[in-house]
Design a protein around this motif. Structure first.
Motif, short mmCIF file in Angstrom:
data_model
loop_
_atom_site.label_atom_id
_atom_site.label_comp_id
_atom_site.label_asym_id
_atom_site.label_seq_id
_atom_site.Cartn_x
_atom_site.Cartn_y
_atom_site.Cartn_z
N ASN A 1 0.82 -1.21 0.00
CA ASN A 1 0.00 0.00 0.00
C ASN A 1 0.86 1.27 0.00
O ASN A 1 0.53 2.25 -0.67
CB ASN A 1 -0.94 0.01 1.21
CG ASN A 1 -2.05 -1.02 1.08
OD1 ASN A 1 -2.43 -1.40 -0.03
ND2 ASN A 1 -2.59 -1.48 2.20
N ALA B 1 2.28 1.69 -3.41
CA ALA B 1 1.22 2.18 -4.31
C ALA B 1 1.01 3.69 -4.13
O ALA B 1 0.81 4.41 -5.11
CB ALA B 1 -0.08 1.43 -4.04
N GLN B 2 1.08 4.16 -2.87
CA GLN B 2 0.94 5.60 -2.64
C GLN B 2 2.09 6.38 -3.27
O GLN B 2 1.88 7.44 -3.88
CB GLN B 2 0.86 5.88 -1.14
CG GLN B 2 -0.42 5.40 -0.48
CD GLN B 2 -0.46 5.72 1.01
OE1 GLN B 2 -0.58 6.88 1.39
NE2 GLN B 2 -0.36 4.70 1.84
N ARG C 1 3.81 5.44 -5.84
CA ARG C 1 3.60 5.37 -7.29
C ARG C 1 2.54 6.38 -7.74
O ARG C 1 2.68 7.02 -8.79
CB ARG C 1 3.21 3.96 -7.70
CG ARG C 1 3.13 3.75 -9.21
CD ARG C 1 2.67 2.36 -9.57
NE ARG C 1 3.64 1.35 -9.15
CZ ARG C 1 3.43 0.47 -8.19
NH1 ARG C 1 2.28 0.46 -7.52
NH2 ARG C 1 4.36 -0.42 -7.88
N ASP C 2 1.49 6.52 -6.95
CA ASP C 2 0.44 7.48 -7.29
C ASP C 2 1.00 8.91 -7.34
O ASP C 2 0.65 9.70 -8.24
CB ASP C 2 -0.70 7.42 -6.27
CG ASP C 2 -1.55 6.15 -6.43
OD1 ASP C 2 -1.45 5.51 -7.50
OD2 ASP C 2 -2.28 5.81 -5.48
N PHE C 3 1.83 9.24 -6.39
CA PHE C 3 2.43 10.58 -6.39
C PHE C 3 3.31 10.78 -7.63
O PHE C 3 3.32 11.87 -8.22
CB PHE C 3 3.26 10.80 -5.12
CG PHE C 3 2.44 11.12 -3.90
CD1 PHE C 3 1.63 12.25 -3.85
CD2 PHE C 3 2.48 10.30 -2.77
CE1 PHE C 3 0.88 12.56 -2.73
CE2 PHE C 3 1.73 10.58 -1.64
CZ PHE C 3 0.92 11.72 -1.62
N GLN D 1 2.90 9.37 -10.55
CA GLN D 1 2.01 9.52 -11.71
C GLN D 1 1.38 10.91 -11.76
O GLN D 1 1.03 11.40 -12.85
CB GLN D 1 0.94 8.44 -11.68
CG GLN D 1 1.51 7.05 -11.94
CD GLN D 1 0.51 5.92 -11.70
OE1 GLN D 1 -0.58 6.15 -11.16
NE2 GLN D 1 0.87 4.70 -12.07
N ARG D 2 1.25 11.55 -10.60
CA ARG D 2 0.70 12.92 -10.58
C ARG D 2 1.81 13.98 -10.70
O ARG D 2 1.53 15.17 -10.64
CB ARG D 2 -0.08 13.15 -9.28
CG ARG D 2 -1.30 12.25 -9.13
CD ARG D 2 -2.31 12.85 -8.16
NE ARG D 2 -1.81 12.99 -6.81
CZ ARG D 2 -1.97 12.07 -5.84
NH1 ARG D 2 -2.62 10.93 -6.12
NH2 ARG D 2 -1.51 12.28 -4.64
N ALA E 1 6.43 11.72 -3.45
CA ALA E 1 6.69 10.33 -3.82
C ALA E 1 7.97 9.82 -3.16
O ALA E 1 8.03 8.68 -2.67
CB ALA E 1 6.80 10.21 -5.34
N TYR F 1 7.27 9.08 0.55
CA TYR F 1 6.54 7.83 0.76
C TYR F 1 7.38 6.61 0.39
O TYR F 1 7.22 5.53 0.98
CB TYR F 1 5.21 7.85 0.00
CG TYR F 1 4.09 8.32 0.90
CD1 TYR F 1 3.33 7.42 1.65
CD2 TYR F 1 3.85 9.69 1.06
CE1 TYR F 1 2.35 7.86 2.52
CE2 TYR F 1 2.86 10.14 1.93
CZ TYR F 1 2.10 9.22 2.66
OH TYR F 1 1.13 9.65 3.52
#
Length: 550
Positions: free
Chosen positions: A29, A32-33, A35-37, A39-40, A46, A49
């Motif tokens: 998890n 994944a957080q 990775r989300d940062f 992608q944004r 990022a 995290y």
């Protein structure tokens, strides 16, 4: 007691098998957080995290020793934020002995294996210039012995977090500093993400050597390291089997020791410590966390049968800060268990020792090597199977001479022979001293170092296809034992997140703080200060205020 040990290991296995999948899910998890940062396009958040994920995997074993997915996130951050600079030197010479070495460490202290290894390395490798970058030194003073070693080699010291910035900007600065080096050596802590970001563009980076101090735990940096220098064979095998590092990219580099000269005979050292010359001194030195009580049997309890059997035997333990739980054992041994807190003046104790006994359940390899250098026989407990060799105290110069006991009865038997048989005790101690010198001291150690340098400058460049791509959890030995052996307590993810709040961008810092407040009540406001400001201004102001009040 053998039965108790067997039952304990079974319980540890069951608990480890249950916890590893839970920890792995938390880690996934966090990845994944991060990775989300990415992608944004929020690369600063990022990176934070990613560090939280790495720290969590270090503290709460997740069934893996490396995360290819996390490393790919860090490489992406580096490639997106540190574009290739054509003005930087990209013609790092191959097949040529490096002259300018750049060491990178997270932080250095007055005590600890990282700092001592680094200091002795620079002092031994006198034909080269050595500089040092510290990524997260905080308020800690750089020890004078390290400053002197770097200065004497015509090098410089850079402290990244003294400047205003964050993980990404400090990584950029590291990349710039490294441009003038022939070779980079990483002495970093397992969670330090700055070097992986800094050296994501491998085509503009010097060859990189990773020194595997934490071979028993998760770390990241595999994707940027041309060579991993392992301090022992079990660590090297684990690097190859569990981190996916090719055999030509691994090498053995023993822990370097200063030449040790015995200044006192054992009898003289015993007299200085107030012991009878004919006493038999057993010695152990390690940090307090390495002496945890297992199944109600403390480190002191394990030696009571021997001390009751031989009234000339004395056990000295240096490291435990709270010996209260040992009081019953001390009483049963008529006070022949002597406990001291952490101290640096250990030479007289080493010289007084007739037998050295390793800490348990967490081994202390450097202390074993230092004790063996004085010609003292070494004994360590190892109740595990061969699959858990990483939990043992193996090291060059120790493997063939160190006595391993599988259980407490065997441990007492081994120590009894050493107490009774002076000829065996002395001959084993001298053989141990000789094998340690031949691998860990002076020109003997330098040969290992030259091999590491040679490999790093001649091995083919890293490619994406040569690295694993997905995270794979493993539930078996040694993984199932790691939490119990190396962690003194369970650490909640919220605690780790709070420890990294000051690194986050302001918006994310405030949002995470609010979430923690909702879950746990009012939180400390000073965690909202950026880390660079907190360490270099706020903490200094606090110290100044306290000194004024005094």
């Amino acid at each position: 007691m053998e039965r108790i040990a067997s039952d304990t290991l079974n319980l540890w296995q069951e608990e480890g098998s249950r916890l590893i999948p839970q920890n792995f899910e938390v880690f996934r998890n966090l990845v994944a957080q991060a990775r989300d940062f990415v992608q944004r396009g929020e690369y600063h958040a990022a990176a934070v995290y990613a560090e939280i994920a790495a720290l969590y995997a270090t503290e709460q074993h997740c069934g893996l020793f490396v995360s290819p997915e996390l490393e790919q996130i860090l490489l992406t951050i580096g490639r997106q934020t540190i574009p290739i600079d054509v003005t930087l030197n990209k013609n790092f010479s191959c097949n040529k002995a490096p002259r300018n070495i750049l060491h990178v460490s997270t932080a250095v202290m007055g005590i600890g294996g990282h700092s001592r290894m680094l200091w002795r390395w620079i002092g031994q490798d006198t034909e080269r210039s050595h500089s040092l970058v510290l990524t997260r030194q905080g308020l800690h003073e750089v020890p004078k012995f390290l400053k002197d070693a770097v200065n004497n080699s015509q090098g410089r010291i850079y402290v990244l977090d003294k400047s205003i910035g964050n993980l990404v900007s400090w990584a950029k600065r590291l990349c710039e500093i490294a441009a003038s080096a022939d070779l980079v050596v990483l002495h970093i802590w397992s969670y330090d993400v700055i070097p992986t970001i800094a050296f994501a563009n491998r085509e503009q980076s010097p060859p990189i050597v990773f020194v595997d101090y934490g071979d028993h735990c998760f770390w990241q940096g595999v994707s940027i390291s041309d060579v991993v220098a392992n301090l022992r064979e079990s660590g090297m095998h684990l690097s190859q089997e569990r981190r996916g590092i090719a055999s030509d990219r691994t090498a053995i580099l023993p822990i370097i020791l200063n030449p040790i000269q015995r200044m006192l005979s054992r009898a003289e050292a015993k007299r200085q410590l107030g012991f009878a010359e004919d006493s038999i001194v057993l010695l152990s030195i390690a940090r307090s966390l390495k002496y945890r009580t297992i199944d109600g049997v403390s480190f002191a309890d394990a030696h009571v049968p021997l001390l009751e059997k031989y009234d000339r035997a004395i056990l000295i333990v240096i490291g435990p800060v709270d010996p209260e739980e040992w009081s019953a054992a001390i009483q049963r041994s008529q006070g022949r268990i002597k406990v001291f807190g952490q101290r640096e003046d250990t030479a007289v104790f080493y010289q007084a020792a007739d037998i050295y006994v390793d800490s348990f359940p967490f081994v202390s390899i450097t202390s074993l090597l230092e004790a063996g250098s004085y010609g003292t026989p070494l004994v360590s407990r190892y109740p595990y199977s061969h699959a858990s060799k990483i939990l043992s105290a193996d090291a060059p110069g120790l493997t063939d001479k160190l006595i391993l006991a599988r259980n407490l009865p065997e441990y007492t038997t081994v120590l009894s022979r050493l107490v009774e048989d002076e000829e065996f005790r002395l001959s084993l101690g001298e053989a141990t001293r000789q094998t340690i010198i031949e691998r860990h001291v002076g020109s003997h150690w330098q040969r290992y170092l030259e091999d590491v340098y040679c490999r790093a400058t001649t091995v083919p460049g890293l490619t994406v296809t040569s690295l694993p791509t997905t995270d794979r959890m493993f539930v078996g030995e040694p993984d199932v034992f790691l939490q119990k052996v190396f962690s003194s307590r369970d650490i909640e993810i919220e605690e780790i997140i709070q420890s990294r709040l000051r690194l986050m961008p302001l918006k994310q810092r405030f949002y995470s703080w609010v979430e923690l407040v909702k879950q746990h009540g009012f939180g400390r406001l000073n965690v909202l200060l950026p880390e660079w400001f907190y360490w270099h201004y706020y903490r200094r102001l606090q110290k100044w205020s306290i000194s004024i009040k005094k």
